[in-house]
Write an enzyme that holds these catalytic residues in place. Sequence first.
Site, PDB file in Angstrom:
ATOM      1  N   LEU A   1      10.907   1.202   7.235  1.00  0.00           N
ATOM      2  CA  LEU A   1      10.351   1.651   5.967  1.00  0.00           C
ATOM      3  C   LEU A   1      11.151   2.866   5.491  1.00  0.00           C
ATOM      4  CD1 LEU A   1       7.754   1.216   4.129  1.00  0.00           C
ATOM      5  CD2 LEU A   1       6.935   3.306   5.209  1.00  0.00           C
TER       6      LEU A   1
ATOM      7  N   TYR B   1       0.833  -1.197   0.000  1.00  0.00           N
ATOM      8  CA  TYR B   1       0.000   0.000   0.000  1.00  0.00           C
ATOM      9  C   TYR B   1       0.867   1.246   0.000  1.00  0.00           C
ATOM     10  CZ  TYR B   1       0.844   1.037   4.990  1.00  0.00           C
ATOM     11  OH  TYR B   1       1.427   1.367   6.188  1.00  0.00           O
TER      12      TYR B   1
ATOM     13  N   LYS C   1       6.533  -1.895   1.990  1.00  0.00           N
ATOM     14  CA  LYS C   1       5.323  -1.299   2.588  1.00  0.00           C
ATOM     15  C   LYS C   1       4.155  -2.270   2.416  1.00  0.00           C
ATOM     16  CE  LYS C   1       3.193   3.246   3.244  1.00  0.00           C
ATOM     17  NZ  LYS C   1       3.333   3.262   4.702  1.00  0.00           N
TER      18      LYS C   1
HETATM   19  N1  PDD Z   1       2.756   5.263   7.495  1.00  0.00           N
HETATM   20  N2  PDD Z   1       7.326   3.950   9.154  1.00  0.00           N
HETATM   21  C1  PDD Z   1       6.178   3.237   9.096  1.00  0.00           C
HETATM   22  C2  PDD Z   1       6.134   1.892   9.745  1.00  0.00           C
HETATM   23  C3  PDD Z   1       5.054   3.773   8.429  1.00  0.00           C
HETATM   24  O1  PDD Z   1       3.926   3.059   8.361  1.00  0.00           O
HETATM   25  C4  PDD Z   1       5.142   5.059   7.841  1.00  0.00           C
HETATM   26  C5  PDD Z   1       4.006   5.667   7.100  1.00  0.00           C
HETATM   27  C6  PDD Z   1       6.360   5.757   7.951  1.00  0.00           C
HETATM   28  C7  PDD Z   1       6.557   7.121   7.324  1.00  0.00           C
HETATM   29  O2  PDD Z   1       6.623   7.007   5.922  1.00  0.00           O
HETATM   30  P1  PDD Z   1       6.162   8.206   4.977  1.00  0.00           P
HETATM   31  O3  PDD Z   1       6.983   9.380   5.363  1.00  0.00           O
HETATM   32  O4  PDD Z   1       6.464   7.703   3.623  1.00  0.00           O
HETATM   33  O5  PDD Z   1       4.687   8.425   5.217  1.00  0.00           O
HETATM   34  C8  PDD Z   1       7.435   5.168   8.590  1.00  0.00           C
HETATM   35  C9  PDD Z   1       1.587   5.621   6.715  1.00  0.00           C
HETATM   36  C10 PDD Z   1       1.330   7.088   6.680  1.00  0.00           C
HETATM   37  C11 PDD Z   1       0.404   4.799   7.174  1.00  0.00           C
HETATM   38  O6  PDD Z   1       0.588   3.601   7.347  1.00  0.00           O
HETATM   39  O7  PDD Z   1      -0.691   5.338   7.348  1.00  0.00           O
END
Ligand code: PDD
Length: 282
Positions: A206, A33, A148
């Site tokens: 991630l 996702y 992801k």
């Molecule tokens: N989450 N680490 C994890 C485990 C995450 O699920 C996310 C993002 C991030 C930050 O990544 P980014 O800057 O690309 O949003 C780090 C999203 C927002 C979610 O699961 O809703």
Amino acid sequence: MSRIAYVNGRYVPFAEARVHVEDRGYQFADGVYEVCAVRGGKLVDEEPHAARLKRSLKEMRITPPVDDAALAHIMRETVRRNRVRDGLVYLQITRGVARRDHGFPAQAKPALVVTARNLAIDKYDAAAATGVEARTVPESRWARCDIKSVSLLANVLAKQTAREAGAYEAWFVDDKGFVTEGSSTTAWIVDADGVLRTRQLDQHILPGVTRGELLPMCRQLGIEFAERPFTVAEAKAAREAFITAATVGVIPVVKIDGKAVGNGKPGPVAQKLRAAYWAERS
Ligand code: PDD
């Protein structure tokens, strides 16, 4: 106004959006996702999100269901049809529908779902103004957190543990005492020597898009940083701490496990980065 979801080639009323009970995302969490912020009706950091999606698909050996241009169009169209100004787009691709069997199906067609909604983004500004608390929890995820994947059970349990303790985010801590990342955010500190630190990219975190955008901004702003992990003890003794993610931007962490970080108020580096990040994207 009624919401619309994109499901496998069709825009359908949200209440009627369905996937099959044998979708492999539902049965095996066999899917990936992305979450992309929307500001002023525009997708934020679209390119790096698309690049990360491609990488996740490749690592999972799932064929993209549509090409890049079609995907970009579907995301825009979903934003438009839902009249999203400030909010998010959620996109999920699974290996598709097949009779339950662990190995890859010979026939399944990857399934694509896209939704979008407005968010009360004021609440993130409010959280950023006061700062939030992080609770540490033992790392309990698999060894490929760089993908992801929709397999988020450990993240769900960690977030719930944090919430039940009155905290905003959970920080995973590995068996050597290093913070890996938050349950849905990247973790950062400004250490006792004034160096901004976040873990190096590896299979335990991630590759956050917000993280990837902030590091070059640090260079421009003259903020010294190191991609190096930090321990819980270092975080508790830090000048500042903060978290980042697409929907929220930068949010200062002012307490870790009940202990104030620095003077217990949002720090200057976090505030500067939050302002600079949104200034370029609003
Ligand atoms: N989450 N680490 C994890 C485990 C995450 O699920 C996310 C993002 C991030 C930050 O990544 P980014 O800057 O690309 O949003 C780090 C999203 C927002 C979610 O699961 O809703």
